[in-house]
Design an enzyme around this catalytic site. Structure first.
Site, mmCIF file in Angstrom:
data_model
loop_
_atom_site.group_PDB
_atom_site.id
_atom_site.type_symbol
_atom_site.label_atom_id
_atom_site.label_comp_id
_atom_site.label_asym_id
_atom_site.label_seq_id
_atom_site.Cartn_x
_atom_site.Cartn_y
_atom_site.Cartn_z
ATOM 1 N N ASN A 13 0.843 -1.209 0.000
ATOM 2 C CA ASN A 13 0.000 0.000 0.000
ATOM 3 C C ASN A 13 0.871 1.250 0.000
ATOM 4 O O ASN A 13 0.601 2.215 -0.712
ATOM 5 C CB ASN A 13 -0.922 0.002 1.219
ATOM 6 C CG ASN A 13 -2.148 -0.861 0.992
ATOM 7 O OD1 ASN A 13 -3.050 -0.489 0.254
ATOM 8 N ND2 ASN A 13 -2.164 -2.024 1.595
ATOM 9 N N LEU A 83 1.242 -2.417 12.799
ATOM 10 C CA LEU A 83 0.664 -3.417 13.712
ATOM 11 C C LEU A 83 0.720 -3.062 15.188
ATOM 12 O O LEU A 83 0.308 -3.845 16.024
ATOM 13 C CB LEU A 83 1.347 -4.772 13.463
ATOM 14 C CG LEU A 83 1.088 -5.343 12.053
ATOM 15 C CD1 LEU A 83 1.741 -6.701 11.897
ATOM 16 C CD2 LEU A 83 -0.410 -5.439 11.772
ATOM 17 N N ILE A 86 -1.307 2.714 18.427
ATOM 18 C CA ILE A 86 -0.746 4.081 18.425
ATOM 19 C C ILE A 86 -0.981 4.707 19.799
ATOM 20 O O ILE A 86 -2.097 4.703 20.298
ATOM 21 C CB ILE A 86 -1.456 4.930 17.362
ATOM 22 C CG1 ILE A 86 -1.367 4.275 15.974
ATOM 23 C CG2 ILE A 86 -0.914 6.350 17.347
ATOM 24 C CD1 ILE A 86 -0.088 4.536 15.241
ATOM 25 N N ASN A 100 -6.357 5.171 8.691
ATOM 26 C CA ASN A 100 -5.990 3.755 8.681
ATOM 27 C C ASN A 100 -6.804 3.015 7.634
ATOM 28 O O ASN A 100 -7.913 3.427 7.286
ATOM 29 C CB ASN A 100 -6.254 3.142 10.068
ATOM 30 C CG ASN A 100 -5.816 1.686 10.137
ATOM 31 O OD1 ASN A 100 -4.754 1.327 9.633
ATOM 32 N ND2 ASN A 100 -6.639 0.845 10.741
ATOM 33 N N HIS A 102 -8.342 -0.774 6.837
ATOM 34 C CA HIS A 102 -8.606 -2.068 7.479
ATOM 35 C C HIS A 102 -9.127 -3.032 6.405
ATOM 36 O O HIS A 102 -10.020 -2.661 5.629
ATOM 37 C CB HIS A 102 -9.633 -1.887 8.612
ATOM 38 C CG HIS A 102 -9.835 -3.117 9.419
ATOM 39 N ND1 HIS A 102 -8.931 -3.550 10.362
ATOM 40 C CD2 HIS A 102 -10.823 -4.038 9.391
ATOM 41 C CE1 HIS A 102 -9.370 -4.670 10.896
ATOM 42 N NE2 HIS A 102 -10.509 -4.999 10.321
ATOM 43 N N GLU A 172 -7.516 -2.278 -2.009
ATOM 44 C CA GLU A 172 -6.683 -1.312 -1.277
ATOM 45 C C GLU A 172 -5.829 -0.499 -2.247
ATOM 46 O O GLU A 172 -5.775 0.718 -2.222
ATOM 47 C CB GLU A 172 -5.780 -2.041 -0.279
ATOM 48 C CG GLU A 172 -6.553 -2.728 0.809
ATOM 49 C CD GLU A 172 -5.680 -3.594 1.679
ATOM 50 O OE1 GLU A 172 -4.585 -3.992 1.255
ATOM 51 O OE2 GLU A 172 -6.097 -3.855 2.816
HETATM 52 C C1 GRF Z 1 -3.206 -4.501 4.320
HETATM 53 O O1 GRF Z 1 -4.022 -5.621 4.069
HETATM 54 C C2 GRF Z 1 -3.943 -3.539 5.207
HETATM 55 O O2 GRF Z 1 -5.342 -3.543 5.046
HETATM 56 C C3 GRF Z 1 -3.608 -4.048 6.575
HETATM 57 O O3 GRF Z 1 -2.275 -4.496 6.505
HETATM 58 C C4 GRF Z 1 -2.008 -4.876 5.159
HETATM 59 C C5 GRF Z 1 -0.787 -4.133 4.703
HETATM 60 O O4 GRF Z 1 -0.331 -4.679 3.517
HETATM 61 N N1 GRF Z 1 -3.755 -2.999 7.539
HETATM 62 P P1 GRF Z 1 0.970 -3.998 2.837
HETATM 63 O O5 GRF Z 1 2.082 -4.030 3.881
HETATM 64 O O6 GRF Z 1 0.577 -2.594 2.455
HETATM 65 O O7 GRF Z 1 1.266 -4.863 1.639
#
Ligand code: GRF
Length: 184
Positions: A13, A83, A86, A100, A102, A172
């Site tokens: 992402n 992970l 915060i 964020n 999700h 995403e």
């Molecule tokens: C994504 O699935 C997001 O929704 C979740 O963690 C994952 C991150 O994936 N919070 P990446 O590290 O961006 O590939």
């Protein structure tokens, strides 16, 4: 606007966001910060010449991350696969300016422990016929911040949790950068 991305893992992402804002007049990814010194997201940042910052959980809780974000004059904090919880002081420093993503349709499948493949396994086990993404503001109740955007995708009976994860990742990557741009 100056964006900082917090990520703990692969950072696919983060990469999409860096790509999207590469030549944007509206926003600039000014920092990639991670609590994992070996997170692949740091390699992705190097490819885009984006400065990186690594920190330990303790340093974050001692305020080192907040001080770094303030010294870099960050306007928005983007959580993309981050992970750790915060600290409240950090949330309070970016009121309605921390976002964020999700990998499920909140309020379903929210809360602690729902990360990685766990959420897709739970959706599969529940026999849901759809899942999706939720982009929301982060407040002190974490997953309960104002929902900004959701997108759904169907789940087929033969889909494995990995198939579901791939469909969610595609959503995403498709929407997160544009939704961020619409907010900043
Ligand atoms: C994504 O699935 C997001 O929704 C979740 O963690 C994952 C991150 O994936 N919070 P990446 O590290 O961006 O590939």
């Amino acid at each position: 606007k100056r964006l900082a991305i917090l990520a703990s893992g692969s950072g696919s992402n983060a990469e999409k966001i860096m790509e999207y804002f590469r030549n944007s007049p509206k926003g600039k990814v000014a920092l990639i910060a991670s609590n994992k010194s070996d997170a692949f997201v740091l390699e992705r940042a190097k490819k885009f010449s984006v400065p990186t910052f690594t920190f330990t959980k303790k340093e974050m809780e001692d305020g080192d991350l907040l001080r770094k974000l303030q010294s870099e004059k960050i306007d928005w904090v983007i959580l993309a696969g981050f992970l750790l919880k915060i600290p409240v002081a950090l949330i309070r420093a970016f009121p309605d300016r921390m976002v964020n993503i999700h990998p499920a349709l909140l309020p379903n499948y929210g809360g602690k422990g729902m990360y990685g493949m766990k959420v897709h396994e739970a959706v599969k086990a529940a026999g849901d016929t759809q899942t999706g993404i939720t982009i929301h503001l982060v407040n002190e109740n974490y997953d309960e911040g104002r929902i900004i955007f959701q997108a759904a995708t169907p789940i087929l009976p033969e889909d494995s949790p990995e198939d579901i994860a791939n469909k969610v990742h595609a959503l995403e990557h498709r929407y997160f950068p544009e939704v961020i741009e619409s907010m900043i």
